[in-house]
Design a protein around this motif. Structure first.
Motif, short mmCIF file in Angstrom:
data_model
loop_
_atom_site.label_atom_id
_atom_site.label_comp_id
_atom_site.label_asym_id
_atom_site.label_seq_id
_atom_site.Cartn_x
_atom_site.Cartn_y
_atom_site.Cartn_z
N PHE A 18 -20.15 111.59 17.61
CA PHE A 18 -19.54 110.47 18.32
C PHE A 18 -18.17 110.16 17.72
CE2 PHE A 18 -24.12 108.76 18.83
CZ PHE A 18 -24.33 109.56 19.95
N SER A 19 -17.16 110.13 18.57
CA SER A 19 -15.84 109.73 18.10
C SER A 19 -15.84 108.24 17.80
CB SER A 19 -14.79 110.04 19.17
OG SER A 19 -14.97 109.17 20.29
N LEU A 20 -14.79 107.78 17.14
CA LEU A 20 -14.67 106.36 16.83
C LEU A 20 -14.66 105.53 18.11
CD1 LEU A 20 -14.16 104.01 14.88
CD2 LEU A 20 -11.71 104.58 14.95
N ASP A 21 -13.91 105.96 19.11
CA ASP A 21 -13.86 105.20 20.37
C ASP A 21 -15.22 105.17 21.07
OD1 ASP A 21 -11.21 104.65 19.97
OD2 ASP A 21 -10.46 106.21 21.32
N THR A 22 -15.95 106.29 21.00
CA THR A 22 -17.28 106.33 21.60
C THR A 22 -18.22 105.38 20.88
OG1 THR A 22 -17.04 108.60 22.40
CG2 THR A 22 -19.29 107.81 22.02
N ARG A 23 -18.17 105.37 19.57
CA ARG A 23 -19.02 104.46 18.79
C ARG A 23 -18.72 103.01 19.14
NH1 ARG A 23 -17.15 106.94 13.30
NH2 ARG A 23 -18.30 105.24 12.27
N GLU A 24 -17.43 102.71 19.28
CA GLU A 24 -17.05 101.34 19.63
C GLU A 24 -17.56 100.97 21.02
OE1 GLU A 24 -13.09 98.46 20.02
OE2 GLU A 24 -12.86 100.62 19.68
N ALA A 25 -17.43 101.89 21.98
CA ALA A 25 -17.89 101.63 23.34
C ALA A 25 -19.41 101.40 23.38
CB ALA A 25 -17.52 102.80 24.25
N ILE A 26 -20.16 102.19 22.62
CA ILE A 26 -21.61 102.00 22.57
C ILE A 26 -21.95 100.64 21.97
CG2 ILE A 26 -23.74 102.82 21.48
CD1 ILE A 26 -22.59 105.68 21.71
N ALA A 27 -21.28 100.30 20.88
CA ALA A 27 -21.54 99.01 20.24
C ALA A 27 -21.23 97.85 21.18
CB ALA A 27 -20.71 98.89 18.96
N ASN A 28 -20.11 97.93 21.90
CA ASN A 28 -19.76 96.86 22.83
C ASN A 28 -20.78 96.73 23.96
OD1 ASN A 28 -17.46 96.12 21.43
ND2 ASN A 28 -16.11 97.47 22.59
N ALA A 29 -21.30 97.86 24.45
CA ALA A 29 -22.32 97.81 25.49
C ALA A 29 -23.62 97.20 24.97
CB ALA A 29 -22.57 99.21 26.04
N LEU A 30 -23.93 97.46 23.71
CA LEU A 30 -25.14 96.88 23.11
C LEU A 30 -24.98 95.39 22.92
CD1 LEU A 30 -25.85 99.69 20.51
CD2 LEU A 30 -27.27 99.12 22.50
N ILE A 31 -23.77 94.95 22.59
CA ILE A 31 -23.49 93.51 22.51
C ILE A 31 -23.68 92.88 23.88
CG2 ILE A 31 -21.68 91.80 22.14
CD1 ILE A 31 -20.57 93.73 19.95
N ASP A 32 -23.18 93.54 24.92
CA ASP A 32 -23.36 93.03 26.28
C ASP A 32 -24.83 92.97 26.67
OD1 ASP A 32 -20.62 92.81 26.55
OD2 ASP A 32 -20.38 94.73 27.58
N LEU A 33 -25.61 93.94 26.21
CA LEU A 33 -27.05 93.94 26.48
C LEU A 33 -27.74 92.76 25.82
CD1 LEU A 33 -29.74 95.21 27.44
CD2 LEU A 33 -29.64 96.70 25.42
N GLY A 34 -27.26 92.39 24.63
CA GLY A 34 -27.83 91.23 23.94
C GLY A 34 -28.76 91.56 22.79
N VAL A 35 -28.70 92.80 22.27
CA VAL A 35 -29.57 93.13 21.13
C VAL A 35 -29.23 92.23 19.95
CG1 VAL A 35 -29.89 95.52 21.88
CG2 VAL A 35 -28.06 94.97 20.25
N GLU A 36 -30.24 91.95 19.14
CA GLU A 36 -30.04 91.03 18.03
C GLU A 36 -29.25 91.64 16.87
OE1 GLU A 36 -33.35 89.36 20.38
OE2 GLU A 36 -32.76 91.37 19.76
N GLU A 37 -29.36 92.96 16.71
CA GLU A 37 -28.67 93.61 15.59
C GLU A 37 -28.25 95.02 15.98
OE1 GLU A 37 -30.71 93.32 11.85
OE2 GLU A 37 -29.76 95.10 11.02
N ILE A 38 -27.08 95.41 15.51
CA ILE A 38 -26.61 96.79 15.68
C ILE A 38 -26.40 97.39 14.30
CG2 ILE A 38 -24.81 98.30 16.59
CD1 ILE A 38 -24.13 96.09 18.61
N GLU A 39 -27.11 98.49 14.04
CA GLU A 39 -26.89 99.25 12.82
C GLU A 39 -25.75 100.22 13.10
OE1 GLU A 39 -29.90 100.72 9.41
OE2 GLU A 39 -30.21 101.68 11.37
N LEU A 40 -24.58 99.91 12.57
CA LEU A 40 -23.36 100.62 12.94
C LEU A 40 -23.26 102.03 12.39
CD1 LEU A 40 -20.71 97.77 12.51
CD2 LEU A 40 -21.52 98.76 14.67
N GLY A 41 -24.05 102.35 11.41
CA GLY A 41 -23.97 103.67 10.79
C GLY A 41 -24.42 103.57 9.35
N TRP A 42 -23.82 104.38 8.47
CA TRP A 42 -24.25 104.41 7.08
C TRP A 42 -23.05 104.29 6.16
CZ3 TRP A 42 -24.82 108.33 10.65
CH2 TRP A 42 -24.00 109.44 10.50
N VAL A 43 -23.32 103.85 4.96
CA VAL A 43 -22.27 103.72 3.94
C VAL A 43 -21.64 105.08 3.68
CG1 VAL A 43 -21.85 103.21 1.52
CG2 VAL A 43 -23.31 101.71 2.86
#
Length: 369
Positions: A18-43
């Motif tokens: 996943f490119s950076l822009d793709t990761r951001e788009a997925i995260a934004n869609a999950l925010i729109d869905l209303g999930v309580e938490e997004i695990e963005l990746g790993w350290v």
């Protein structure tokens, strides 16, 4: 209730990048869905700081977290990220403790305490400890590990069925056992090696878990984990929760499908193109009378349309209903001939008839008006 880990567990899918822009788009869609938490990746993941800052701007109430190994030395990097919490992972089965970590049970407990305390001292607001391979662990030791995490300041314990060994019944018993022992949040991470991840996740929530991990289309290591779209749809449409906004689920699934290179089966629950398509004569006739006889929910709730077609499985009633939609009627003598023509053409084409194909046959055998 939902921790979406598409960007961590899902990103571990073989061949997925996943490119950076793709990761951001997925995260934004999950925010729109209303999930309580997004695990963005790993350290240590590439561009994690940039991603976290971009998503932070519109996260609202959605908690942002990153995964971190149970090593005190990794905590400062996690604490420096603009996220709300860190999810520490540590195995609790003897096989993993011995072969992977090279330590013993007391060493695991010490490592949990030191890592959680380090995170708290660095100001991490929410610390979750994931007990990996829980289904193959000694449960009394796993309970001790959970209590050690809680006593050291953890906000949550996450039970990870790392190899998908659990059944719904075993999941219920496991969660009930840990729920009785803990006063902090409890979560589950259910793998799908035997096709039970979503059922196990729902069972866990029913047994008292506060959260369940999921990923879009269930993507992840091997067979993946519980599917975000299935959990969100079930919780919204079957339990009546208003936490989630499922209208964009299908587009999110299509986006992740393209990004991960994972085709969506046409009969895939919630996401498949043909889940509200019907050709069978009995079912088609019943759907024309009352859709809820053979539909678990209104397709419009997920932005879908119902499709009823005639073909090789259609009988007189289904063909008659289809004629009615075209404002045609057929004599008793002509109807069997039309039904056989429909079946014959469908067998020849190897599929149900399109609207135009059926209309062409109807014009030959039926009367309009």
């Amino acid at each position: 209730m939902l921790i979406d880990t598409t960007l961590r567990e899902g990103a571990q899918l073989f061949g997925a990048y996943f490119s950076l822009d793709t990761r951001e788009a997925i995260a934004n869609a999950l925010i729109d869905l209303g999930v309580e938490e997004i695990e963005l990746g790993w350290v240590g993941q590439e561009d994690m700081d940039i991603l976290a800052r971009r998503v932070r701007a519109r996260a609202g109430r959605t908690r942002l977290s990153v995964w971190c190994p149970c090593r005190e030395s990794d905590v400062p990097r996690a604490a420096a990220l603009p996220v709300d919490g860190i999810n520490i992972g540590v195995p609790v089965s003897d096989a993993h403790i011995r072969k992977r970590l090279g330590i013993d049970r007391p060493g695991v407990l010490q490592r949990i305490a030191q890592t959680v305390l380090a995170a708290r001292m660095l100001g991490v607001g929410y610390v979750s400890v994931g007990l990996e391979d829980i289904s193959r662990a000694d449960l009394e030791f796993a309970r001790t590990a959970a209590l050690t995490a809680a006593g050291s300041g953890a906000s949550r314990v996450r039970l990870s069925d790392s190899l998908g060994q659990l059944t719904p019944r075993r999941t219920y018993d496991l969660v009930a056992r840990f729920r009785a022992a803990l006063s902090i949040d409890l979560a589950v991470h259910c793998h799908d090696d035997f096709g039970m991840a979503t059922a196990n996740a729902i069972t866990a929530l029913e047994a008292g878990a506060d959260y369940a991990d999921a990923s879009v289309l269930g993507i992840g290591e091997r067979s993946g984990i519980a599917a975000t779209e299935e959990l969100a749809a079930h919780l919204t449409l079957n339990t009546g929760t208003r936490r989630y906004r499922p209208g964009g689920l299908r587009e999110l699934c299509r986006f992740v499908s393209r990004a991960a290179g994972v085709p969506i089966p046409r009969t895939k629950a919630v996401a498949g193109e043909d889940i509200f398509a019907c050709e069978s004569g009995l079912h088609a006739h019943a759907l024309n009378k009352s859709p809820n006889l053979f539909e678990p929910y209104d397709p419009a709730s997920l932005g879908m349309d119902r499709r009823i077609a005639v073909g090789g499985k259609s009988g007189r009633k289904a063909v008659t209903d289809a004629l009615g939609h075209l404002d045609f009627h057929c004599t008793e003598q002509a109807l069997p001939v039309l039904v056989e023509a429909v079946r014959s053409l469908a067998r020849e084409q190897g599929r149900p008839l399109s609207s135009d194909e059926f209309a062409g046959l109807a014009a030959r055998f039926a009367e309009s008006g």
